[in-house]
Enzyme design. Structure first.
Site, PDB file in Angstrom:
ATOM      1  N   ALA A 268      82.682   6.885  65.623  1.00 58.46           N
ATOM      2  CA  ALA A 268      83.424   7.876  66.410  1.00 58.46           C
ATOM      3  C   ALA A 268      83.531   9.190  65.642  1.00 58.46           C
ATOM      4  O   ALA A 268      83.921   9.196  64.464  1.00 58.46           O
ATOM      5  CB  ALA A 268      84.818   7.349  66.737  1.00 58.46           C
TER       6      ALA A 268
ATOM      7  N   GLU B 277      91.894  -0.130  49.842  1.00 61.30           N
ATOM      8  CA  GLU B 277      91.461   0.130  48.457  1.00 61.30           C
ATOM      9  C   GLU B 277      91.007   1.582  48.294  1.00 61.30           C
ATOM     10  O   GLU B 277      91.255   2.229  47.271  1.00 61.30           O
ATOM     11  CB  GLU B 277      90.319  -0.827  48.092  1.00 61.30           C
ATOM     12  CG  GLU B 277      89.803  -0.684  46.688  1.00 61.30           C
ATOM     13  CD  GLU B 277      90.834  -1.034  45.630  1.00 61.30           C
ATOM     14  OE1 GLU B 277      91.234  -2.198  45.538  1.00 61.30           O
ATOM     15  OE2 GLU B 277      91.252  -0.116  44.895  1.00 61.30           O
TER      16      GLU B 277
ATOM     17  N   GLY C 196      82.390  17.451  48.733  1.00 61.18           N
ATOM     18  CA  GLY C 196      83.081  16.501  49.627  1.00 61.18           C
ATOM     19  C   GLY C 196      84.344  15.929  49.017  1.00 61.18           C
ATOM     20  O   GLY C 196      84.855  14.906  49.477  1.00 61.18           O
TER      21      GLY C 196
ATOM     22  N   GLU D 110      90.342  17.315  50.741  1.00 55.07           N
ATOM     23  CA  GLU D 110      90.836  16.868  52.041  1.00 55.07           C
ATOM     24  C   GLU D 110      90.497  17.912  53.099  1.00 55.07           C
ATOM     25  O   GLU D 110      90.221  19.079  52.772  1.00 55.07           O
ATOM     26  CB  GLU D 110      92.360  16.685  51.968  1.00 55.07           C
ATOM     27  CG  GLU D 110      92.800  15.588  51.021  1.00 55.07           C
ATOM     28  CD  GLU D 110      92.201  14.230  51.378  1.00 55.07           C
ATOM     29  OE1 GLU D 110      92.387  13.755  52.499  1.00 55.07           O
ATOM     30  OE2 GLU D 110      91.513  13.641  50.515  1.00 55.07           O
TER      31      GLU D 110
ATOM     32  N   ASP E 104      98.324  14.928  47.852  1.00 54.50           N
ATOM     33  CA  ASP E 104      97.391  13.804  47.866  1.00 54.50           C
ATOM     34  C   ASP E 104      97.703  12.853  46.701  1.00 54.50           C
ATOM     35  O   ASP E 104      97.811  11.637  46.884  1.00 54.50           O
ATOM     36  CB  ASP E 104      95.956  14.342  47.768  1.00 54.50           C
ATOM     37  CG  ASP E 104      94.919  13.234  47.751  1.00 54.50           C
ATOM     38  OD1 ASP E 104      94.496  12.806  48.833  1.00 54.50           O
ATOM     39  OD2 ASP E 104      94.550  12.797  46.640  1.00 54.50           O
TER      40      ASP E 104
ATOM     41  N   LYS F 116      99.196   8.839  46.595  1.00 54.18           N
ATOM     42  CA  LYS F 116      98.546   7.758  45.851  1.00 54.18           C
ATOM     43  C   LYS F 116      99.513   7.087  44.870  1.00 54.18           C
ATOM     44  O   LYS F 116      99.542   5.849  44.757  1.00 54.18           O
ATOM     45  CB  LYS F 116      97.326   8.302  45.113  1.00 54.18           C
ATOM     46  CG  LYS F 116      96.199   8.679  46.072  1.00 54.18           C
ATOM     47  CD  LYS F 116      95.155   9.540  45.402  1.00 54.18           C
ATOM     48  CE  LYS F 116      93.987   9.844  46.315  1.00 54.18           C
ATOM     49  NZ  LYS F 116      93.092  10.885  45.797  1.00 54.18           N
TER      50      LYS F 116
HETATM   51  P1  NAP Z   1      85.716  14.375  56.972  1.00 57.70           P
HETATM   52  O1  NAP Z   1      84.451  14.631  56.261  1.00 57.70           O
HETATM   53  O2  NAP Z   1      86.495  15.525  57.508  1.00 57.70           O
HETATM   54  O3  NAP Z   1      85.385  13.356  58.167  1.00 57.70           O
HETATM   55  C1  NAP Z   1      86.299  13.076  59.198  1.00 57.70           C
HETATM   56  C2  NAP Z   1      85.512  12.450  60.324  1.00 57.70           C
HETATM   57  O4  NAP Z   1      86.405  12.020  61.348  1.00 57.70           O
HETATM   58  C3  NAP Z   1      84.513  13.419  60.997  1.00 57.70           C
HETATM   59  O5  NAP Z   1      83.331  12.732  61.296  1.00 57.70           O
HETATM   60  C4  NAP Z   1      85.230  13.841  62.274  1.00 57.70           C
HETATM   61  O6  NAP Z   1      84.344  14.166  63.326  1.00 57.70           O
HETATM   62  C5  NAP Z   1      85.983  12.567  62.604  1.00 57.70           C
HETATM   63  N1  NAP Z   1      87.183  12.823  63.405  1.00 57.70           N
HETATM   64  C6  NAP Z   1      88.306  13.493  63.025  1.00 57.70           C
HETATM   65  N2  NAP Z   1      89.194  13.496  64.034  1.00 57.70           N
HETATM   66  C7  NAP Z   1      88.623  12.826  65.068  1.00 57.70           C
HETATM   67  C8  NAP Z   1      89.027  12.518  66.396  1.00 57.70           C
HETATM   68  N3  NAP Z   1      90.220  12.898  66.867  1.00 57.70           N
HETATM   69  N4  NAP Z   1      88.174  11.812  67.183  1.00 57.70           N
HETATM   70  C9  NAP Z   1      86.959  11.413  66.729  1.00 57.70           C
HETATM   71  N5  NAP Z   1      86.517  11.679  65.452  1.00 57.70           N
HETATM   72  C10 NAP Z   1      87.338  12.395  64.658  1.00 57.70           C
HETATM   73  O7  NAP Z   1      86.740  13.562  56.051  1.00 57.70           O
HETATM   74  P2  NAP Z   1      86.386  12.578  54.840  1.00 57.70           P
HETATM   75  O8  NAP Z   1      86.293  13.351  53.588  1.00 57.70           O
HETATM   76  O9  NAP Z   1      85.285  11.671  55.226  1.00 57.70           O
HETATM   77  O10 NAP Z   1      87.766  11.768  54.715  1.00 57.70           O
HETATM   78  C11 NAP Z   1      88.112  10.805  55.682  1.00 57.70           C
HETATM   79  C12 NAP Z   1      89.327  10.017  55.180  1.00 57.70           C
HETATM   80  O11 NAP Z   1      89.010   9.415  53.925  1.00 57.70           O
HETATM   81  C13 NAP Z   1      90.591  10.852  54.931  1.00 57.70           C
HETATM   82  O12 NAP Z   1      91.726  10.079  55.247  1.00 57.70           O
HETATM   83  C14 NAP Z   1      90.544  11.119  53.434  1.00 57.70           C
HETATM   84  O13 NAP Z   1      91.819  11.324  52.862  1.00 57.70           O
HETATM   85  C15 NAP Z   1      89.970   9.806  52.949  1.00 57.70           C
HETATM   86  N6  NAP Z   1      89.308   9.857  51.648  1.00 57.70           N
HETATM   87  C16 NAP Z   1      88.361  10.796  51.404  1.00 57.70           C
HETATM   88  C17 NAP Z   1      87.727  10.807  50.183  1.00 57.70           C
HETATM   89  C18 NAP Z   1      86.668  11.831  49.848  1.00 57.70           C
HETATM   90  O14 NAP Z   1      86.255  11.888  48.684  1.00 57.70           O
HETATM   91  N7  NAP Z   1      86.200  12.630  50.814  1.00 57.70           N
HETATM   92  C19 NAP Z   1      88.066   9.868  49.208  1.00 57.70           C
HETATM   93  C20 NAP Z   1      89.036   8.904  49.480  1.00 57.70           C
HETATM   94  C21 NAP Z   1      89.650   8.913  50.710  1.00 57.70           C
HETATM   95  P3  NAP Z   1      83.370  15.459  63.197  1.00 57.70           P
HETATM   96  O15 NAP Z   1      82.393  15.111  62.112  1.00 57.70           O
HETATM   97  O16 NAP Z   1      82.717  15.585  64.530  1.00 57.70           O
HETATM   98  O17 NAP Z   1      84.269  16.606  62.833  1.00 57.70           O
HETATM   99  N1  HSE Z   2      90.774  14.706  48.151  1.00 54.01           N
HETATM  100  C1  HSE Z   2      90.838  13.496  47.405  1.00 54.01           C
HETATM  101  C2  HSE Z   2      90.711  13.812  45.938  1.00 54.01           C
HETATM  102  C3  HSE Z   2      89.745  12.557  47.837  1.00 54.01           C
HETATM  103  O1  HSE Z   2      90.328  14.936  45.599  1.00 54.01           O
HETATM  104  O2  HSE Z   2      91.001  12.937  45.115  1.00 54.01           O
HETATM  105  C4  HSE Z   2      89.883  11.184  47.224  1.00 54.01           C
HETATM  106  O3  HSE Z   2      91.054  10.539  47.642  1.00 54.01           O
END
Ligand code: NAP
Ligand code: HSE
Length: 329
Positions: free
Chosen positions: A50, A133, A191, A194, A205, A209
């Site tokens: 999604a 995790e 990437g 947030e 953030d 944690k």
């Molecule tokens: P991201 O790159 O912004 O991806 C979010 C995804 O969710 C996108 O594909 C977006 O669609 C989709 N989305 C958002 N709202 C939506 C909705 N209402 N309906 C359908 N799709 C929707 O974010 P991310 O970096 O992958 O992070 C995702 C989660 O993982 C967050 O909670 C973040 O805190 C956590 N996290 C991230 C990391 C990291 O290093 N990035 C590490 C640990 C945890 P579109 O692509 O079309 O915009």
């Molecule tokens: N934005 C978060 C960070 C992603 O920089 O640690 C991992 O949780």
């Protein structure tokens, strides 16, 4: 006539989010199907991904798997993986999945920090599962260590660098003299940030944690609003110069312990650490945590704290765990 044991039904996985983390999870599930089938004891079927914009091509993900209807996708799944971020609709989707007894995997630290107790209660009530995790320190398996490996011991203190993007920024500014704004931009390109980067830069953030870690370690509430938080957004050149003059390193340090009443005392703040401190040695997006335990003494975990593949590692571990839990029901 010979009889054949019927093939196990596939583990149906709905992936809510196809961005930095979701994209990496999808590519791994599609590219290493045999590995996940072996680990989960049955084929793992990615039902769909999604996203908001189904018209944008996603590397390694067939467009036929994309949908902009996360509710419909989640309804048919044994395991719902939420990697959309934000409070809604992520919260209501997780809640609905738990109410129908599904296994939920999420990387959403803000949601887990704010609603973890309620969601765990919902999971217990409906025989569902809640796994996160990836919400804390990405690739570093700290939740499993605190929850399971140290269950026979008593954690007395937690101290660490639990945010990858701010560590990357502090490292670049402090060691290489890169301008702060440029370092933040680079962290975004990798990437690490947030969707709302102020969550990283203002320490929120890291606060989520450390609250999750404290609640897991001590089994008591660790309200997010009680974590004392100072981020790195207001640091100045003078702060970095000060650290260099002292021969130290500026780091965003999260810590938690319990006071004599058993209440959690947690904080996130920039500190100048001596160069020989293990936390001072974390480079780039690396995270490090020190768990002080009554019997074990100090236990230190180090690894990638952010990034798509790195976070997918933890999400996929939870998918396997969730698949095994679903099979036991
Ligand atoms: P991201 O790159 O912004 O991806 C979010 C995804 O969710 C996108 O594909 C977006 O669609 C989709 N989305 C958002 N709202 C939506 C909705 N209402 N309906 C359908 N799709 C929707 O974010 P991310 O970096 O992958 O992070 C995702 C989660 O993982 C967050 O909670 C973040 O805190 C956590 N996290 C991230 C990391 C990291 O290093 N990035 C590490 C640990 C945890 P579109 O692509 O079309 O915009
Ligand atoms: N934005 C978060 C960070 C992603 O920089 O640690 C991992 O949780």
């Amino acid at each position: 006539m010979s009889t054949h044991p019927s093939a196990p039904s596939p583990l149906r996985v709905a992936l809510l989010g196809g961005g930095t983390v979701g994209g990496a999870v999808a590519r791994a599930l599609l590219g290493r199907a045999d590995h996940y089938a072996q680990r989960a004891g049955r084929p793992v079927q990615l039902l769909g991904v999604a996203v908001r914009d189904t018209g944008r091509p996603r590397e390694g993900i067939p467009t036929t798997l994309l949908t902009d209807d996360p509710r419909a996708l989640a309804e048919g799944a044994d395991v719902v993986v939420e990697v959309m971020g934000g409070s809604e609709p992520a919260g209501e989707l997780i809640e609905a999945a738990l109410r129908r007894g599904a296994q939920v995997v999420t990387a959403n630290k803000q949601l887990v920090a704010r609603r973890g107790e309620e969601l765990h209660a919902l999971a217990a009530e409906h025989g569902a599962g809640l796994h996160y995790e990836a919400a804390v320190m990405a690739a570093v398996p700290v939740m499993a260590v605190v929850r399971e490996s140290l269950a026979g011991d008593e954690v007395t203190r937690i101290r660490g660098i639990v945010n990858g993007s701010t560590n990357y920024v502090l490292d670049l500014v402090g060691r290489e003299g890169v301008p702060f704004a440029d370092a933040v931009r680079q962290a975004g390109e990798l990437g690490y940030l947030e969707a709302d980067p102020t969550e990283d830069l203002q320490g929120l953030d890291a606060a989520a944690k450390i609250a999750i870690l404290a609640r897991t370690a001590w089994g008591v509430p660790a309200p997010l609003e009680e974590v004392e938080v100072t981020g790195i957004a207001d640091l100045t050149d003078a702060d970095f110069a000060d650290a260099a003059r002292q021969g130290g390193v500026l780091k965003l340090v999260a810590s938690a312990e319990r006071d004599t009443d058993g209440r959690v005392r947690a904080s996130v703040r920039p500190l100048i650490l001596p160069a020989e401190d293990p936390l001072a040695q974390a480079r780039g997006g690396t995270n490090v945590v020190e768990l002080e335990a009554a019997l074990a003494g100090p236990v230190r975990l180090v690894g990638a704290g952010a990034g798509g593949d790195q976070t997918a590692s933890a999400v996929l571990g939870d998918v396997v765990r969730a698949g095994l839990a679903a099979a036991r029901r």
